[in-house]
Design a protein around this motif. Structure first.
Motif, PDB file in Angstrom:
ATOM      1  N   ALA A   1       0.943  -1.259   0.407  1.00  0.00           N
ATOM      2  CA  ALA A   1      -0.131  -0.411   0.365  1.00  0.00           C
ATOM      3  C   ALA A   1       1.321   1.284   0.327  1.00  0.00           C
ATOM      4  O   ALA A   1       0.473   2.478  -0.902  1.00  0.00           O
ATOM      5  CB  ALA A   1      -0.584  -0.003   1.440  1.00  0.00           C
ATOM      6  N   LEU A   2       2.553   1.299   1.121  1.00  0.00           N
ATOM      7  CA  LEU A   2       2.171   2.820   0.887  1.00  0.00           C
ATOM      8  C   LEU A   2       4.078   2.493  -0.076  1.00  0.00           C
ATOM      9  O   LEU A   2       4.366   4.096  -0.629  1.00  0.00           O
ATOM     10  CB  LEU A   2       3.637   1.994   1.996  1.00  0.00           C
ATOM     11  N   GLY A   3       4.193   1.469  -0.823  1.00  0.00           N
ATOM     12  CA  GLY A   3       4.838   1.530  -1.922  1.00  0.00           C
ATOM     13  C   GLY A   3       6.893   0.905  -1.762  1.00  0.00           C
ATOM     14  O   GLY A   3       7.107   0.739  -0.318  1.00  0.00           O
ATOM     15  N   PRO A   4       7.311  -0.138  -2.520  1.00  0.00           N
ATOM     16  CA  PRO A   4       8.348  -0.315  -2.381  1.00  0.00           C
ATOM     17  C   PRO A   4       9.615   0.222  -2.059  1.00  0.00           C
ATOM     18  O   PRO A   4      10.036   0.597  -2.986  1.00  0.00           O
ATOM     19  CB  PRO A   4       8.336  -1.934  -3.101  1.00  0.00           C
ATOM     20  N   ASN A   5       9.698   0.194  -0.726  1.00  0.00           N
ATOM     21  CA  ASN A   5      11.190   1.151  -0.801  1.00  0.00           C
ATOM     22  C   ASN A   5      11.664   0.854   1.202  1.00  0.00           C
ATOM     23  O   ASN A   5      11.080   0.400   2.084  1.00  0.00           O
ATOM     24  CB  ASN A   5      11.377   2.220  -0.759  1.00  0.00           C
ATOM     25  N   LEU A   6      13.126   0.820   1.433  1.00  0.00           N
ATOM     26  CA  LEU A   6      13.846   0.439   2.138  1.00  0.00           C
ATOM     27  C   LEU A   6      12.595   1.583   3.364  1.00  0.00           C
ATOM     28  O   LEU A   6      12.620   0.699   4.460  1.00  0.00           O
ATOM     29  CB  LEU A   6      14.862   0.805   2.308  1.00  0.00           C
ATOM     30  N   LEU A   7      12.811   2.558   3.074  1.00  0.00           N
ATOM     31  CA  LEU A   7      11.627   3.393   4.626  1.00  0.00           C
ATOM     32  C   LEU A   7      10.040   2.451   4.600  1.00  0.00           C
ATOM     33  O   LEU A   7      10.068   2.714   6.092  1.00  0.00           O
ATOM     34  CB  LEU A   7      11.603   5.080   3.826  1.00  0.00           C
ATOM     35  N   ASN A   8       9.541   2.510   4.218  1.00  0.00           N
ATOM     36  CA  ASN A   8       8.140   1.430   3.861  1.00  0.00           C
ATOM     37  C   ASN A   8       8.963   0.157   4.699  1.00  0.00           C
ATOM     38  O   ASN A   8       7.226  -0.154   5.338  1.00  0.00           O
ATOM     39  CB  ASN A   8       7.812   1.408   2.873  1.00  0.00           C
ATOM     40  N   LEU A   9       9.225  -0.124   4.425  1.00  0.00           N
ATOM     41  CA  LEU A   9       9.760  -1.629   4.820  1.00  0.00           C
ATOM     42  C   LEU A   9       9.624  -0.960   6.279  1.00  0.00           C
ATOM     43  O   LEU A   9       8.915  -2.405   6.942  1.00  0.00           O
ATOM     44  CB  LEU A   9      10.429  -2.049   4.002  1.00  0.00           C
ATOM     45  N   MET A  10      10.737  -0.368   7.012  1.00  0.00           N
ATOM     46  CA  MET A  10      11.138  -0.248   8.030  1.00  0.00           C
ATOM     47  C   MET A  10       9.352   0.355   8.793  1.00  0.00           C
ATOM     48  O   MET A  10       9.365  -0.551  10.092  1.00  0.00           O
ATOM     49  CB  MET A  10      12.168   0.710   8.523  1.00  0.00           C
ATOM     50  N   ILE A  11       8.620   0.990   8.550  1.00  0.00           N
ATOM     51  CA  ILE A  11       7.708   1.217   8.567  1.00  0.00           C
ATOM     52  C   ILE A  11       6.875   0.545   9.188  1.00  0.00           C
ATOM     53  O   ILE A  11       6.076   0.333  10.052  1.00  0.00           O
ATOM     54  CB  ILE A  11       6.776   2.890   8.219  1.00  0.00           C
ATOM     55  N   ALA A  12       6.169  -0.550   8.187  1.00  0.00           N
ATOM     56  CA  ALA A  12       5.554  -1.327   7.613  1.00  0.00           C
ATOM     57  C   ALA A  12       6.176  -2.922   9.076  1.00  0.00           C
ATOM     58  O   ALA A  12       5.627  -2.716  10.583  1.00  0.00           O
ATOM     59  CB  ALA A  12       5.210  -2.518   6.719  1.00  0.00           C
ATOM     60  N   VAL A  13       7.362  -2.938   9.297  1.00  0.00           N
ATOM     61  CA  VAL A  13       7.973  -4.000  10.427  1.00  0.00           C
ATOM     62  C   VAL A  13       7.315  -3.539  11.289  1.00  0.00           C
ATOM     63  O   VAL A  13       7.855  -4.565  12.510  1.00  0.00           O
ATOM     64  CB  VAL A  13       8.960  -4.744   9.819  1.00  0.00           C
ATOM     65  N   GLY A  14       8.172  -1.801  12.111  1.00  0.00           N
ATOM     66  CA  GLY A  14       8.283  -1.683  12.989  1.00  0.00           C
ATOM     67  C   GLY A  14       6.379  -1.637  13.748  1.00  0.00           C
ATOM     68  O   GLY A  14       6.451  -2.102  14.143  1.00  0.00           O
ATOM     69  N   LEU A  15       4.916  -1.461  12.638  1.00  0.00           N
ATOM     70  CA  LEU A  15       4.053  -1.518  13.429  1.00  0.00           C
ATOM     71  C   LEU A  15       3.662  -2.802  13.643  1.00  0.00           C
ATOM     72  O   LEU A  15       2.941  -2.894  14.212  1.00  0.00           O
ATOM     73  CB  LEU A  15       3.140  -0.799  11.552  1.00  0.00           C
ATOM     74  N   ASN A  16       4.239  -3.727  13.076  1.00  0.00           N
ATOM     75  CA  ASN A  16       4.071  -5.294  13.158  1.00  0.00           C
ATOM     76  C   ASN A  16       4.205  -5.400  14.396  1.00  0.00           C
ATOM     77  O   ASN A  16       3.990  -6.403  15.204  1.00  0.00           O
ATOM     78  CB  ASN A  16       4.415  -6.025  12.133  1.00  0.00           C
ATOM     79  N   SER A  17       5.336  -5.001  15.358  1.00  0.00           N
ATOM     80  CA  SER A  17       5.969  -5.209  16.091  1.00  0.00           C
ATOM     81  C   SER A  17       5.288  -4.473  17.628  1.00  0.00           C
ATOM     82  O   SER A  17       5.341  -4.584  18.592  1.00  0.00           O
ATOM     83  CB  SER A  17       7.261  -4.604  16.595  1.00  0.00           C
ATOM     84  N   ILE A  18       4.249  -3.671  16.888  1.00  0.00           N
ATOM     85  CA  ILE A  18       3.558  -2.511  17.843  1.00  0.00           C
ATOM     86  C   ILE A  18       2.556  -3.520  19.222  1.00  0.00           C
ATOM     87  O   ILE A  18       2.597  -3.513  20.336  1.00  0.00           O
ATOM     88  CB  ILE A  18       2.880  -1.661  17.591  1.00  0.00           C
ATOM     89  N   PRO A  19       2.064  -4.403  18.885  1.00  0.00           N
ATOM     90  CA  PRO A  19       0.948  -5.573  19.612  1.00  0.00           C
ATOM     91  C   PRO A  19       2.688  -6.421  21.072  1.00  0.00           C
ATOM     92  O   PRO A  19       1.686  -6.332  21.887  1.00  0.00           O
ATOM     93  CB  PRO A  19       0.072  -6.644  18.456  1.00  0.00           C
ATOM     94  N   TYR A  20       2.828  -7.076  20.569  1.00  0.00           N
ATOM     95  CA  TYR A  20       4.302  -7.408  20.953  1.00  0.00           C
ATOM     96  C   TYR A  20       4.838  -6.896  22.325  1.00  0.00           C
ATOM     97  O   TYR A  20       4.573  -7.497  23.310  1.00  0.00           O
ATOM     98  CB  TYR A  20       5.113  -8.317  19.900  1.00  0.00           C
TER      99      TYR A  20
END
Length: 294
Positions: A150-169
């Protein structure tokens, strides 16, 4: 010496003793020492990448394409004649940075939400934790793929996506810690003397949740490196010519029969790094758990 100075000295001694005891327990775990040694080596390699790497991260020599491991190129060369060892060394910067940055995003955001949910309870707790449950119901890798797409394939968006995925833990861990300490006598005393809720959470609640947070953060770094490598493998993360290990795996998969080294060595780098973080995380868990101390 005044009473205040005596109390300060006593606190310093207690903290030093606690650290020494934790370090003594940590040293007993041979796997943790191996993991720490590997992480120190990887961090040093990443910091000194321009000096440690034989060549630049994108130095191309088309005349030596697909060279197998040799004395000149220890890990061989890729389809553009680039030295794989040099690209792995430069790629350690990317992979470690991704791991630490994405874990920090999850720790800060998830920690704040978990502390608010656990401390205030009620509707805030229900809304926050039900939202965390919704995120956890989606497989982590699928969630990251959807966000990056959704955000677009690049390194910054990758870090945002993986970071958001870590929030619930982190939210769940800190919430459980807050629930266990918020009714303690020293919390009640802090309320009586007029301390604000934010001060109580930052000064008393979060420090008491430090041990499980540290263990979870260490283990989570390894998980985020794997997820980031998987996204780059699919072309949704780091883009060429960045030497991210997952992207190097993706580039080498079509040459597995003729140039196996292109995908094998980046995969080994990922495996060793994740193993090191897991070993250190297990060692910290054993050292910080009072039930496991002799």
């Amino acid at each position: 010496m005044s009473i205040t100075e005596n109390k300060t000295a006593a606190k310093i001694i207690r903290r030093r003793t606690r650290f020494e005891e934790t370090w003594r327990q940590f040293r007993k775990n041979q796997g943790a020492i191996v993991g720490t040694t590997l992480l120190v080596f990887l961090a040093t390699l990443a910091l000194a990448a321009p000096l440690a790497a034989p060549e630049g991260l994108d130095d191309q020599h088309l005349g030596r394409r697909f060279q197998p491991p040799s004395r000149e190129n220890i890990l061989g060369t890729d389809n553009l004649g680039r030295d794989i060892l040099s690209r792995i060394i430069h790629g350690s910067r990317l992979s470690l940075s991704i791991g630490f940055i994405t874990t920090s995003i999850g720790l800060v955001a998830g920690g704040s939400l978990g502390a608010i949910a656990g401390y205030y309870g009620g509707h805030r707790d229900q809304v926050i934790m039900r939202f965390m449950d919704i995120i956890l119901a989606i497989p982590g890798f699928i969630f990251a793929v959807a966000l990056v797409t959704a955000l677009g394939p690049n390194l910054l968006n990758l870090m945002i996506a993986v970071g958001l995925n870590s929030i619930p833990y982190f939210a769940r861990i800190i919430r459980s810690s807050v629930l266990s300490v918020k009714e303690e006598e020293y919390i009640q005393a802090a309320r009586v003397i007029g301390c604000s809720n934010g001060w109580i959470i930052a000064r008393h609640v979060i420090p008491n949740a430090f041990a499980p947070i540290l263990v979870q953060a260490t283990l989570r770094i390894g998980d985020t490196i794997i997820i980031a490598a998987g996204l780059s493998f699919l072309g949704l993360g780091a883009q060429p010519p960045l030497p991210e290990w997952g992207a190097m795996l993706s580039a080498g998969r079509q040459y597995l029969r003729d140039a196996w080294w292109m995908a094998t060595f980046p995969g080994i780098a990922i495996m060793i790094t994740v193993l090191a973080f897991n070993l250190v995380g297990d060692g910290l868990r054993d050292a910080l758990d009072p039930r496991l101390k002799s």
